[in-house]
Design a protein around this motif. Structure first.
Motif, PDB file in Angstrom:
ATOM      1  N   PRO A   4       0.931  -1.095  -0.034  1.00 56.75           N
ATOM      2  CA  PRO A   4       0.114   0.017   0.011  1.00 56.75           C
ATOM      3  C   PRO A   4       0.817   1.248  -0.178  1.00 56.75           C
ATOM      4  N   SER A  43      -1.786  -1.862  -6.040  1.00 62.60           N
ATOM      5  CA  SER A  43      -0.768  -0.711  -5.255  1.00 62.60           C
ATOM      6  C   SER A  43       0.476  -1.426  -5.218  1.00 62.60           C
ATOM      7  N   PRO A  44       1.566  -0.393  -5.245  1.00 62.22           N
ATOM      8  CA  PRO A  44       1.364   0.946  -5.453  1.00 62.22           C
ATOM      9  C   PRO A  44       1.399   1.704  -6.666  1.00 62.22           C
ATOM     10  N   GLU A  58      -1.696   3.792  -7.769  1.00 58.23           N
ATOM     11  CA  GLU A  58      -1.743   5.247  -7.233  1.00 58.23           C
ATOM     12  C   GLU A  58      -0.660   6.168  -7.947  1.00 58.23           C
TER      13      GLU A  58
END
Length: 222
Positions: free
Chosen positions: A10, A51-52, A55
């Protein structure tokens, strides 16, 4: 040895960020955006649909869009394909031959393909300032702040931010617009960066850019 296998992890959130020692306020009239090594070769080693990376790409896209709207210079770095041994140097001992002969592997990922007016600098070392004209480019544009995003956090991002600081260019490392080989290395890079850069989230930086910098202390929202 090349790049190791990389798993999903994350992105850090605002609550997990280290407190930056510096309290510089971002100023769109002073800043440039550096997108570091977002090439198929490197990003393809990450889990691209999780993720990551999801993002990472979304946040860099948002930073780039606002930078363009505000007239902030956008600069990409890209490791060249087919580097001869003399150019590759000691990096070959640690990371192997690099990208190889593939022009596709060396290309910036399609969502971030450079546009007319955006600069692309050959990056023969992880530090984007080394053996490039990045410093001269920033000076010619009257820019003494550098927003750094891309890969890898504990290598190119951290080394570039540190060199910016050494050259009196205020670095801003965007914690959720960088990625690394692991969550541990990502967090370590942010801790080190916080000693000489403002470490902040994409949301915070976008808001501060829209506000025009001002006198607000970015550390309070990082």
């Amino acid at each position: 040895m090349g790049l190791p296998a990389i798993g999903s992890y994350p992105m850090p959130d605002r609550a997990a960020l280290p407190r930056s020692c510096a309290s510089w306020a971002i100023d769109p009239g002073r800043a440039a955006l550096l997108v570091h090594d977002m090439q198929n070769h490197f990003v393809g080693e990450l889990p691209t649909d999780r993720s990551p990376v999801v993002e990472l790409v979304e946040n860099i896209t948002a930073l780039r869009a606002l930078a363009t709207a505000l007239g902030i210079p956008v600069v990409f770095t890209a490791e060249p394909a087919a580097q001869p041994p003399g150019q590759r140097g000691l990096a070959a001992d640690v990371w192997g031959p690099g990208i190889g002969d593939s022009a596709d592997a060396a290309a910036i990922i399609p969502p971030l393909t450079p546009r007319p007016g955006e600069r692309v600098l050959a990056n023969v070392r992880q530090n984007a300032f080394l053996r490039s004209h990045l410093g001269r480019l920033l000076r010619s544009e009257g820019r003494d702040q550098l927003i750094v995003c891309g890969v890898h956090a504990h290598l190119g991002v951290l080394l570039t931010a540190a060199d910016a600081f050494m050259n009196d260019i205020q670095p801003f490392v965007v914690a959720d617009a960088v990625a690394d080989l692991s969550a541990e290395e990502h967090a370590m890079a942010l801790r080190w960066a916080a000693r000489s850069a403002v470490v902040c989230t994409t949301e915070t930086l976008l808001r501060e850019l829209l506000l025009g910098g001002g006198s607000r202390d970015v550390r309070k929202d990082a």
